[in-house]
Design a protein around this motif. Structure first.
Motif, PDB file in Angstrom:
ATOM      1  N   PHE A   1      -8.757   1.045  -2.145  1.00 33.92           N
ATOM      2  CA  PHE A   1      -9.690  -0.053  -1.893  1.00 33.92           C
ATOM      3  C   PHE A   1      -9.647  -0.501  -0.433  1.00 33.92           C
ATOM      4  CE2 PHE A   1      -9.894   0.017  -6.429  1.00 33.92           C
ATOM      5  CZ  PHE A   1     -11.222  -0.249  -6.658  1.00 33.92           C
ATOM      6  N   TRP A   2      -8.513  -0.358   0.240  1.00 35.25           N
ATOM      7  CA  TRP A   2      -8.440  -0.628   1.678  1.00 35.25           C
ATOM      8  C   TRP A   2      -9.374   0.324   2.420  1.00 35.25           C
ATOM      9  CZ3 TRP A   2      -6.615  -4.180   4.963  1.00 35.25           C
ATOM     10  CH2 TRP A   2      -6.548  -3.844   6.321  1.00 35.25           C
ATOM     11  N   GLU A   3      -9.286   1.602   2.077  1.00 32.55           N
ATOM     12  CA  GLU A   3     -10.159   2.606   2.703  1.00 32.55           C
ATOM     13  C   GLU A   3     -11.636   2.259   2.483  1.00 32.55           C
ATOM     14  OE1 GLU A   3      -9.462   6.500   3.502  1.00 32.55           O
ATOM     15  OE2 GLU A   3      -8.033   5.319   4.666  1.00 32.55           O
ATOM     16  N   ALA A   4     -11.986   1.929   1.248  1.00 28.61           N
ATOM     17  CA  ALA A   4     -13.380   1.603   0.934  1.00 28.61           C
ATOM     18  C   ALA A   4     -13.831   0.350   1.683  1.00 28.61           C
ATOM     19  CB  ALA A   4     -13.550   1.412  -0.573  1.00 28.61           C
ATOM     20  N   GLY A   5     -12.977  -0.661   1.720  1.00 31.84           N
ATOM     21  CA  GLY A   5     -13.311  -1.894   2.425  1.00 31.84           C
ATOM     22  C   GLY A   5     -13.460  -1.685   3.921  1.00 31.84           C
TER      23      GLY A   5
ATOM     24  N   MET B   1      -4.761  -5.859   0.250  1.00 31.97           N
ATOM     25  CA  MET B   1      -3.574  -6.520   0.811  1.00 31.97           C
ATOM     26  C   MET B   1      -2.783  -7.227  -0.285  1.00 31.97           C
ATOM     27  SD  MET B   1      -4.756  -7.911   4.556  1.00 31.97           S
ATOM     28  CE  MET B   1      -6.230  -8.768   4.056  1.00 31.97           C
ATOM     29  N   ALA B   2      -3.477  -7.910  -1.180  1.00 30.31           N
ATOM     30  CA  ALA B   2      -2.807  -8.628  -2.268  1.00 30.31           C
ATOM     31  C   ALA B   2      -2.098  -7.658  -3.210  1.00 30.31           C
ATOM     32  CB  ALA B   2      -3.821  -9.481  -3.026  1.00 30.31           C
ATOM     33  N   LEU B   3      -2.733  -6.548  -3.528  1.00 27.47           N
ATOM     34  CA  LEU B   3      -2.081  -5.552  -4.392  1.00 27.47           C
ATOM     35  C   LEU B   3      -0.841  -4.980  -3.720  1.00 27.47           C
ATOM     36  CD1 LEU B   3      -5.041  -3.521  -5.950  1.00 27.47           C
ATOM     37  CD2 LEU B   3      -3.559  -5.176  -7.093  1.00 27.47           C
ATOM     38  N   THR B   4      -0.910  -4.728  -2.429  1.00 25.81           N
ATOM     39  CA  THR B   4       0.244  -4.200  -1.702  1.00 25.81           C
ATOM     40  C   THR B   4       1.429  -5.150  -1.823  1.00 25.81           C
ATOM     41  OG1 THR B   4      -1.174  -3.031  -0.146  1.00 25.81           O
ATOM     42  CG2 THR B   4       1.094  -3.463   0.566  1.00 25.81           C
ATOM     43  N   LEU B   5       1.166  -6.435  -1.657  1.00 24.28           N
ATOM     44  CA  LEU B   5       2.226  -7.443  -1.731  1.00 24.28           C
ATOM     45  C   LEU B   5       2.583  -7.831  -3.161  1.00 24.28           C
ATOM     46  CD1 LEU B   5       0.910  -9.791   1.097  1.00 24.28           C
ATOM     47  CD2 LEU B   5       2.813  -8.151   1.242  1.00 24.28           C
ATOM     48  N   GLY B   6       1.691  -7.525  -4.088  1.00 23.55           N
ATOM     49  CA  GLY B   6       1.897  -7.981  -5.466  1.00 23.55           C
ATOM     50  C   GLY B   6       1.682  -9.475  -5.570  1.00 23.55           C
ATOM     51  N   LEU B   7       0.658  -9.984  -4.900  1.00 23.47           N
ATOM     52  CA  LEU B   7       0.356 -11.413  -4.872  1.00 23.47           C
ATOM     53  C   LEU B   7      -0.958 -11.667  -5.598  1.00 23.47           C
ATOM     54  CD1 LEU B   7       1.120 -14.215  -3.773  1.00 23.47           C
ATOM     55  CD2 LEU B   7      -0.240 -13.673  -1.746  1.00 23.47           C
ATOM     56  N   ALA B   8      -0.929 -12.574  -6.572  1.00 18.75           N
ATOM     57  CA  ALA B   8      -2.113 -12.878  -7.390  1.00 18.75           C
ATOM     58  C   ALA B   8      -2.682 -11.579  -7.975  1.00 18.75           C
ATOM     59  CB  ALA B   8      -3.157 -13.641  -6.583  1.00 18.75           C
ATOM     60  N   THR B   9      -1.784 -10.753  -8.445  1.00 21.25           N
ATOM     61  CA  THR B   9      -2.140  -9.400  -8.874  1.00 21.25           C
ATOM     62  C   THR B   9      -3.168  -9.391  -9.988  1.00 21.25           C
ATOM     63  OG1 THR B   9       0.018  -8.606  -8.188  1.00 21.25           O
ATOM     64  CG2 THR B   9      -1.209  -7.222  -9.748  1.00 21.25           C
TER      65      THR B   9
END
Length: 144
Positions: free
Chosen positions: A14-18, A58-66
């Protein structure tokens, strides 16, 4: 550790797509979005999609508000399948099956987004796992 691997793979995709959208031209003008997204301007949809993908990654990478970002990216993926990846026409399951591919040959292209949806399910239902800020924050919150 499997939730971490799922999060990192999905975050990368999703980073790539974004980032492709962030650096690219808006090509949403020729698409027909489903309701209620059809009520929004193409530029608004482009902006929202770009930033949901970037911030979600970014949130998935950190595991924040997953769970929140997993649900957001799941909705985005379902809309993308409906709008871009599903075959424009099919009359038989055999014709539909041709779209279960990673291709741009005109039969659809829903294999990868379908795999993303499957990968999202454990994160949506089970959370980010131990290697996440969600885990740290929830553990800290339970102590107080």
């Amino acid at each position: 550790m499997p939730p971490l691997l799922l999060r990192l793979i999905l975050a990368y995709e999703f980073w790539e797509a974004g980032m492709m959208k962030y650096d690219g031209e808006n090509w949403f003008s020729h698409l027909q979005f489903p309701f209620p997204f059809s009520l929004l301007a193409d530029d608004t949809l482009w902006f929202m999609t770009t930033w949901v993908e970037i911030i979600g990654a970014m949130a998935l990478t950190l595991g924040l508000a997953t769970r929140f970002f997993t649900l957001s990216l799941t909705i985005l993926t379902v809309v993308a399948i409906n709008t871009v990846h599903w075959p424009a026409e099919w009359n038989t399951l055999s014709e539909l099956w041709q779209g279960y591919a990673i291709t741009d040959k005109g039969h659809g292209n829903f294999k990868l987004p379908l795999l993303y949806l499957i990968m999202f399910m454990p994160l949506l239902l089970g959370g980010a796992g131990r290697w996440s800020l969600d885990y740290v924050l929830n553990r800290h919150h339970l102590k107080h």
